[in-house]
Design a protein around this motif. Structure first.
Motif, PDB file in Angstrom:
ATOM      1  N   VAL A   1       0.340  41.813  10.010  1.00 41.03           N
ATOM      2  CA  VAL A   1      -0.704  41.299   9.385  1.00 41.03           C
ATOM      3  C   VAL A   1       0.134  40.371   8.346  1.00 41.03           C
ATOM      4  O   VAL A   1       1.044  40.919   7.735  1.00 41.03           O
ATOM      5  CB  VAL A   1      -1.796  42.361   8.609  1.00 41.03           C
ATOM      6  CG1 VAL A   1      -2.971  41.310   7.951  1.00 41.03           C
ATOM      7  CG2 VAL A   1      -2.593  42.878   9.669  1.00 41.03           C
ATOM      8  N   LYS A   2      -0.111  39.090   8.355  1.00 35.66           N
ATOM      9  CA  LYS A   2       0.451  38.074   7.456  1.00 35.66           C
ATOM     10  C   LYS A   2      -0.428  37.707   6.343  1.00 35.66           C
ATOM     11  O   LYS A   2      -1.487  37.725   6.728  1.00 35.66           O
ATOM     12  CB  LYS A   2       0.898  37.031   8.255  1.00 35.66           C
ATOM     13  CG  LYS A   2       2.192  37.309   9.388  1.00 35.66           C
ATOM     14  CD  LYS A   2       2.292  36.272  10.130  1.00 35.66           C
ATOM     15  CE  LYS A   2       3.149  36.400  11.375  1.00 35.66           C
ATOM     16  NZ  LYS A   2       3.705  35.133  12.159  1.00 35.66           N
ATOM     17  N   GLY A   3       0.111  37.355   5.214  1.00 34.44           N
ATOM     18  CA  GLY A   3      -0.692  36.595   4.332  1.00 34.44           C
ATOM     19  C   GLY A   3       0.333  35.901   3.196  1.00 34.44           C
ATOM     20  O   GLY A   3       1.466  35.938   3.468  1.00 34.44           O
ATOM     21  N   ASP A   4      -0.382  34.987   2.628  1.00 39.62           N
ATOM     22  CA  ASP A   4       0.388  34.143   1.716  1.00 39.62           C
ATOM     23  C   ASP A   4      -0.342  33.708   0.637  1.00 39.62           C
ATOM     24  O   ASP A   4      -1.632  33.831   0.606  1.00 39.62           O
ATOM     25  CB  ASP A   4       0.996  32.942   2.706  1.00 39.62           C
ATOM     26  CG  ASP A   4      -0.084  31.974   3.021  1.00 39.62           C
ATOM     27  OD1 ASP A   4      -0.869  31.405   2.236  1.00 39.62           O
ATOM     28  OD2 ASP A   4      -0.137  31.975   4.202  1.00 39.62           O
ATOM     29  N   ALA A   5       0.178  33.246  -0.629  1.00 37.59           N
ATOM     30  CA  ALA A   5      -0.424  32.921  -1.757  1.00 37.59           C
ATOM     31  C   ALA A   5       0.374  31.866  -2.624  1.00 37.59           C
ATOM     32  O   ALA A   5       1.677  31.849  -2.479  1.00 37.59           O
ATOM     33  CB  ALA A   5      -0.584  34.026  -2.729  1.00 37.59           C
ATOM     34  N   ASP A   6      -0.136  30.699  -3.120  1.00 36.61           N
ATOM     35  CA  ASP A   6       0.561  29.762  -4.005  1.00 36.61           C
ATOM     36  C   ASP A   6       1.445  30.727  -5.031  1.00 36.61           C
ATOM     37  O   ASP A   6       0.967  31.639  -5.521  1.00 36.61           O
ATOM     38  CB  ASP A   6      -0.429  29.070  -4.767  1.00 36.61           C
ATOM     39  CG  ASP A   6      -1.080  28.084  -3.733  1.00 36.61           C
ATOM     40  OD1 ASP A   6      -0.550  27.955  -2.545  1.00 36.61           O
ATOM     41  OD2 ASP A   6      -2.452  27.315  -4.197  1.00 36.61           O
ATOM     42  N   HIS A   7       2.573  29.854  -5.380  1.00 32.98           N
ATOM     43  CA  HIS A   7       3.461  30.456  -6.402  1.00 32.98           C
ATOM     44  C   HIS A   7       2.688  30.905  -7.513  1.00 32.98           C
ATOM     45  O   HIS A   7       3.054  32.063  -7.987  1.00 32.98           O
ATOM     46  CB  HIS A   7       4.563  29.635  -6.630  1.00 32.98           C
ATOM     47  CG  HIS A   7       5.670  29.392  -5.485  1.00 32.98           C
ATOM     48  ND1 HIS A   7       6.674  30.340  -5.443  1.00 32.98           N
ATOM     49  CD2 HIS A   7       5.880  28.549  -4.411  1.00 32.98           C
ATOM     50  CE1 HIS A   7       7.526  30.209  -4.217  1.00 32.98           C
ATOM     51  NE2 HIS A   7       6.773  28.881  -3.754  1.00 32.98           N
ATOM     52  N   ASP A   8       1.762  30.366  -7.947  1.00 30.84           N
ATOM     53  CA  ASP A   8       1.198  30.569  -9.257  1.00 30.84           C
ATOM     54  C   ASP A   8      -0.029  31.322  -8.985  1.00 30.84           C
ATOM     55  O   ASP A   8      -0.584  31.788 -10.342  1.00 30.84           O
ATOM     56  CB  ASP A   8       0.808  29.324  -9.971  1.00 30.84           C
ATOM     57  CG  ASP A   8      -0.308  28.445  -9.233  1.00 30.84           C
ATOM     58  OD1 ASP A   8      -0.687  28.660  -8.098  1.00 30.84           O
ATOM     59  OD2 ASP A   8      -0.927  27.527  -9.827  1.00 30.84           O
ATOM     60  N   ASN A   9      -0.316  31.985  -8.009  1.00 34.52           N
ATOM     61  CA  ASN A   9      -1.336  33.037  -7.645  1.00 34.52           C
ATOM     62  C   ASN A   9      -0.914  34.462  -7.807  1.00 34.52           C
ATOM     63  O   ASN A   9      -0.855  35.143  -7.072  1.00 34.52           O
ATOM     64  CB  ASN A   9      -2.260  32.752  -6.390  1.00 34.52           C
ATOM     65  CG  ASN A   9      -3.147  33.620  -6.471  1.00 34.52           C
ATOM     66  OD1 ASN A   9      -3.628  34.295  -6.887  1.00 34.52           O
ATOM     67  ND2 ASN A   9      -4.156  33.158  -5.215  1.00 34.52           N
ATOM     68  N   VAL A  10      -0.319  34.847  -8.960  1.00 35.56           N
ATOM     69  CA  VAL A  10       0.348  36.080  -9.242  1.00 35.56           C
ATOM     70  C   VAL A  10      -0.814  37.233  -8.921  1.00 35.56           C
ATOM     71  O   VAL A  10      -0.354  38.146  -8.409  1.00 35.56           O
ATOM     72  CB  VAL A  10       0.789  36.269 -10.762  1.00 35.56           C
ATOM     73  CG1 VAL A  10       1.310  37.344 -11.076  1.00 35.56           C
ATOM     74  CG2 VAL A  10       1.970  35.042 -10.709  1.00 35.56           C
ATOM     75  N   PRO A  11      -1.915  37.036  -9.226  1.00 38.04           N
ATOM     76  CA  PRO A  11      -2.961  38.035  -8.893  1.00 38.04           C
ATOM     77  C   PRO A  11      -2.827  38.515  -7.544  1.00 38.04           C
ATOM     78  O   PRO A  11      -2.848  39.650  -6.878  1.00 38.04           O
ATOM     79  CB  PRO A  11      -4.261  37.695  -9.423  1.00 38.04           C
ATOM     80  CG  PRO A  11      -3.925  36.748 -10.681  1.00 38.04           C
ATOM     81  CD  PRO A  11      -2.755  36.166 -10.198  1.00 38.04           C
ATOM     82  N   SER A  12      -3.001  37.403  -6.535  1.00 39.49           N
ATOM     83  CA  SER A  12      -2.872  37.726  -4.923  1.00 39.49           C
ATOM     84  C   SER A  12      -1.681  38.294  -4.708  1.00 39.49           C
ATOM     85  O   SER A  12      -1.564  39.172  -3.857  1.00 39.49           O
ATOM     86  CB  SER A  12      -3.006  36.364  -4.303  1.00 39.49           C
ATOM     87  OG  SER A  12      -3.378  36.507  -2.977  1.00 39.49           O
ATOM     88  N   HIS A  13      -0.373  37.877  -5.155  1.00 33.68           N
ATOM     89  CA  HIS A  13       0.851  38.476  -5.029  1.00 33.68           C
ATOM     90  C   HIS A  13       0.694  40.095  -5.138  1.00 33.68           C
ATOM     91  O   HIS A  13       1.158  40.701  -4.387  1.00 33.68           O
ATOM     92  CB  HIS A  13       1.888  38.121  -5.752  1.00 33.68           C
ATOM     93  CG  HIS A  13       2.172  36.585  -5.676  1.00 33.68           C
ATOM     94  ND1 HIS A  13       2.908  36.113  -6.504  1.00 33.68           N
ATOM     95  CD2 HIS A  13       1.482  35.617  -4.712  1.00 33.68           C
ATOM     96  CE1 HIS A  13       2.861  34.567  -6.183  1.00 33.68           C
ATOM     97  NE2 HIS A  13       2.341  34.264  -5.099  1.00 33.68           N
ATOM     98  N   ARG A  14       0.191  40.375  -6.351  1.00 37.95           N
ATOM     99  CA  ARG A  14      -0.051  41.823  -6.691  1.00 37.95           C
ATOM    100  C   ARG A  14      -0.825  42.407  -5.977  1.00 37.95           C
ATOM    101  O   ARG A  14      -0.795  43.830  -5.651  1.00 37.95           O
ATOM    102  CB  ARG A  14      -0.742  42.027  -8.199  1.00 37.95           C
ATOM    103  CG  ARG A  14       0.515  41.644  -9.168  1.00 37.95           C
ATOM    104  CD  ARG A  14      -0.075  41.777 -10.653  1.00 37.95           C
ATOM    105  NE  ARG A  14       0.633  41.251 -11.678  1.00 37.95           N
ATOM    106  CZ  ARG A  14       0.409  40.498 -12.634  1.00 37.95           C
ATOM    107  NH1 ARG A  14      -0.839  40.214 -12.883  1.00 37.95           N
ATOM    108  NH2 ARG A  14       1.488  40.103 -13.452  1.00 37.95           N
TER     109      ARG A  14
END
Length: 171
Positions: A125-138
């Motif tokens: 399963v792959k995911g990605d998030a914009d650099h400034d979307n720190v909550p999604s990285h977490r």
């Protein structure tokens, strides 16, 4: 179609009829919707699901409404962006209504979706998030995904499992 149930949430797997209502943004037909739902990404997810169902019914791993168990109200959505590819990989997306963010719901929902994908035989399963979307990285990290790269716009995450090996009885 089974819902996924966690400690605080129900990930309600959408039917085609429900996805059609979301794509058409018809809240009068779904009383459990809260103000602000569906968001644009929820509408796009429903449209992706409907397209996949037209192309090959039953192959799509799921599009879900994220509902609170306590009252059944929708707090967001989560979907796989289509059937698994030839390598057994899918991409996941998720989102919560602004008032529901910061409560751990996204990580809880994503963990359940990842486990369901693994149980269905999906290898990655792959995911990605914009650099400034720190909550999604977490969220992705908390759900067990690991960061595998980035480009000028986004950071990429993945959860992978080994294919299940057939167990044979030795005689």
């Amino acid at each position: 179609m089974d819902d996924l149930v966690t400690t605080r949430l129900i990930l309600h797997r959408l039917t085609v009829a429900e996805a059609e209502n979301i794509a058409a943004e018809r809240p009068e037909r779904l009383p459990h919707w809260v103000p602000g739902y569906p968001e644009d990404d929820d509408v796009k997810a429903a449209q992706r699901f409907l397209t996949a169902e037209r192309e090959g019914p039953g192959r799509h791993p799921g599009a879900y409404e994220i509902r609170r168990r306590e009252d059944g109200r929708v707090v967001g959505g989560l979907d796989f962006h289509g059937p698994a590819d030839a390598d057994g990989a899918v991409t996941v997306g998720y989102g919560l209504l602004p008032a529901e963010r910061g409560k751990g719901y996204a990580s809880e929902a994503l963990r359940a979706a990842l486990e369901s994908a693994r149980e269905r035989g999906i290898r990655c399963v792959k995911g990605d998030a914009d650099h400034d979307n720190v909550p999604s990285h977490r969220v992705m990290t908390a759900a067990g995904m690991r960061r595998v790269g980035e480009d000028e716009r986004v950071k990429y995450y993945v959860a992978e499992w080994e294919p299940e090996r057939l167990q044979t009885a030795s005689t």
